[in-house]
Scaffold this motif. Sequence first.
Motif, PDB file in Angstrom:
ATOM      1  N   ASP A   7       7.670   8.329  -4.124  1.00 22.26           N
ATOM      2  CA  ASP A   7       7.955   8.456  -2.691  1.00 22.26           C
ATOM      3  C   ASP A   7       6.629   8.337  -1.946  1.00 22.26           C
ATOM      4  O   ASP A   7       5.606   8.811  -2.448  1.00 22.26           O
ATOM      5  CB  ASP A   7       8.525   9.843  -2.353  1.00 22.26           C
ATOM      6  CG  ASP A   7       9.849  10.115  -3.053  1.00 22.26           C
ATOM      7  OD1 ASP A   7      10.356   9.203  -3.734  1.00 22.26           O
ATOM      8  OD2 ASP A   7      10.353  11.243  -2.923  1.00 22.26           O
ATOM      9  N   HIS A   8       6.658   7.761  -0.743  1.00 25.79           N
ATOM     10  CA  HIS A   8       5.457   7.770   0.094  1.00 25.79           C
ATOM     11  C   HIS A   8       5.856   7.751   1.559  1.00 25.79           C
ATOM     12  O   HIS A   8       6.773   7.016   1.938  1.00 25.79           O
ATOM     13  CB  HIS A   8       4.558   6.560  -0.203  1.00 25.79           C
ATOM     14  CG  HIS A   8       3.285   6.599   0.592  1.00 25.79           C
ATOM     15  ND1 HIS A   8       2.244   7.419   0.247  1.00 25.79           N
ATOM     16  CD2 HIS A   8       2.922   6.006   1.746  1.00 25.79           C
ATOM     17  CE1 HIS A   8       1.279   7.298   1.154  1.00 25.79           C
ATOM     18  NE2 HIS A   8       1.668   6.442   2.067  1.00 25.79           N
ATOM     19  N   GLU A   9       5.181   8.557   2.367  1.00 26.40           N
ATOM     20  CA  GLU A   9       5.395   8.507   3.818  1.00 26.40           C
ATOM     21  C   GLU A   9       4.078   8.177   4.495  1.00 26.40           C
ATOM     22  O   GLU A   9       3.062   8.816   4.206  1.00 26.40           O
ATOM     23  CB  GLU A   9       5.913   9.861   4.327  1.00 26.40           C
ATOM     24  CG  GLU A   9       7.355  10.091   3.943  1.00 26.40           C
ATOM     25  CD  GLU A   9       7.878  11.441   4.401  1.00 26.40           C
ATOM     26  OE1 GLU A   9       7.372  11.981   5.406  1.00 26.40           O
ATOM     27  OE2 GLU A   9       8.796  11.950   3.736  1.00 26.40           O
ATOM     28  N   PHE A  10       4.088   7.214   5.409  1.00 27.20           N
ATOM     29  CA  PHE A  10       2.886   6.911   6.178  1.00 27.20           C
ATOM     30  C   PHE A  10       2.776   7.891   7.340  1.00 27.20           C
ATOM     31  O   PHE A  10       3.751   8.154   8.031  1.00 27.20           O
ATOM     32  CB  PHE A  10       2.928   5.466   6.685  1.00 27.20           C
ATOM     33  CG  PHE A  10       2.632   4.475   5.599  1.00 27.20           C
ATOM     34  CD1 PHE A  10       1.321   4.199   5.247  1.00 27.20           C
ATOM     35  CD2 PHE A  10       3.655   3.861   4.901  1.00 27.20           C
ATOM     36  CE1 PHE A  10       1.041   3.307   4.220  1.00 27.20           C
ATOM     37  CE2 PHE A  10       3.382   2.971   3.881  1.00 27.20           C
ATOM     38  CZ  PHE A  10       2.062   2.691   3.535  1.00 27.20           C
ATOM     39  N   ALA A  11       1.559   8.416   7.546  1.00 21.59           N
ATOM     40  CA  ALA A  11       1.341   9.388   8.617  1.00 21.59           C
ATOM     41  C   ALA A  11       1.224   8.657   9.962  1.00 21.59           C
ATOM     42  O   ALA A  11       0.666   7.561  10.031  1.00 21.59           O
ATOM     43  CB  ALA A  11       0.070  10.176   8.341  1.00 21.59           C
ATOM     44  N   GLU A 143       3.710  19.715  11.916  1.00 23.56           N
ATOM     45  CA  GLU A 143       3.350  18.386  12.435  1.00 23.56           C
ATOM     46  C   GLU A 143       2.673  18.460  13.811  1.00 23.56           C
ATOM     47  O   GLU A 143       1.974  17.525  14.201  1.00 23.56           O
ATOM     48  CB  GLU A 143       4.583  17.476  12.487  1.00 23.56           C
ATOM     49  CG  GLU A 143       5.005  16.942  11.115  1.00 23.56           C
ATOM     50  CD  GLU A 143       3.924  16.080  10.440  1.00 23.56           C
ATOM     51  OE1 GLU A 143       3.223  15.327  11.135  1.00 23.56           O
ATOM     52  OE2 GLU A 143       3.780  16.179   9.206  1.00 23.56           O
ATOM     53  N   ASN A 186       0.915   9.095  -5.979  1.00 24.18           N
ATOM     54  CA  ASN A 186       1.647   7.851  -6.207  1.00 24.18           C
ATOM     55  C   ASN A 186       0.640   6.718  -6.370  1.00 24.18           C
ATOM     56  O   ASN A 186      -0.563   6.914  -6.138  1.00 24.18           O
ATOM     57  CB  ASN A 186       2.676   7.622  -5.082  1.00 24.18           C
ATOM     58  CG  ASN A 186       2.023   7.321  -3.739  1.00 24.18           C
ATOM     59  OD1 ASN A 186       1.129   6.482  -3.655  1.00 24.18           O
ATOM     60  ND2 ASN A 186       2.472   7.999  -2.686  1.00 24.18           N
ATOM     61  N   SER A 233      -1.527  13.103   1.847  1.00 24.35           N
ATOM     62  CA  SER A 233      -0.324  12.622   1.168  1.00 24.35           C
ATOM     63  C   SER A 233      -0.009  13.441  -0.088  1.00 24.35           C
ATOM     64  O   SER A 233       1.133  13.833  -0.318  1.00 24.35           O
ATOM     65  CB  SER A 233      -0.520  11.152   0.797  1.00 24.35           C
ATOM     66  OG  SER A 233       0.627  10.644   0.185  1.00 24.35           O
TER      67      SER A 233
END
Length: 350
Positions: A7-11, A143, A186, A233
């Motif tokens: 899984d990866h989320e871009f900030a 956040e 990741n 991350s």
Amino acid sequence: APVRPFDHEFAPTRIVFGPGRLAEVGDEVARLGASRAMVIVSGHAPGGDTVTAALGARAALTWHEIAQHVPVDIASRATAAARDAGADVIVSLGGGSATGLAKAVALELGIPIVAVPTTYAGSELTPVYGMTGGQRKRTGSDERVRPRVVLYDPELTVGLPAAVTGPSTFNAMAHCFAALWAPAGNPLIAALAADAVRILTTSLPVVTTNPADLDARAGLQYGAFLAGTALGSAGTGLQHRISHALGGRLGLVHADTHSVVLPYVVALNAAAVPDMVSRLRPYLGDDPGRALWELAARIGLPHDLATLGATGEALDGVAHDVADTTNPVPASFDTIRALLDRAYRGREWQ
Ligand code: NAD
């Protein structure tokens, strides 16, 4: 090795990088639609005048009182001052302590941060905040405290003293290693982290010889950006827990603890994380723990906890705080206690 599922989320952070770009800070504030900036400036950081000039009428308040680990009384005074001034954005200029204070104010008021980091700590790329002291010790992730804009201007770092530059670079490297073995890591972040180790380890000796070398300073700051991205991350692990326990129990300087402890944590994990060793082999050889220790020695950093001010009696408590942290090699009390003992003496690779 095969690419495993991840899984990866871009900030959602805008990055502005380059020498001289501090002059654009007014444009960045305007892009956010803000008009009343609280400017938090570390007393040691250069550039305060540039920020004030670039903001012009958008500068509503300047704040200088900053301390390591964000004491709650300073945070509440700064928040009250921001509220009284009607601040709608915070511009922070300084190291992790200045960024941390900006986060404390943003947490209360919900206003955005434009962070201008002048060390390599990486806080500017995370939603993590912390405050210390009093009855209201707080730490967490929100956040609202993640800076909306991060402006890296390497010119601000040419005067960073050697006693901050080296340890702060090791702080950034600690984020890279954590990302290379974290459960939340990741392949994208591993690639960033390995490239960060490359550029940090090659730039640091150049800066040590010539502190004003702007290309090498830009290398360190770019490496710190990559490392902070990895931190944001993949999060932290054993190394970070040890540093915080040493800071909390003994008041040791955060970045200094990283430069002493990191070689030992890397050596502990090396056999259990062959992917980390093979990715870093071009820069650190077959024994990355030793290579880090030698790098620290070569640039003249202290290499034992005793020199930083730790006492042997306090190490049981630190090991107790840290035991059972998730780590590739199980972090039992005995394992951590033995590691701390070696870092306390600091002679492992002499
Ligand atoms: P720091 O901000 O206290 O700075 C270290 C020293 O360098 C200070 O004396 C400062 O005044 C001086 N300095 C900073 N910039 C300078 C410059 N350009 N020229 C000359 N002197 C300068 O320390 P740090 O290591 O940057 O940050 C450590 C703090 O950040 C710790 O409290 C740590 O817990 C926190 N941190 C938080 C996160 C997070 O995600 N929340 C991540 C990393 C670090």
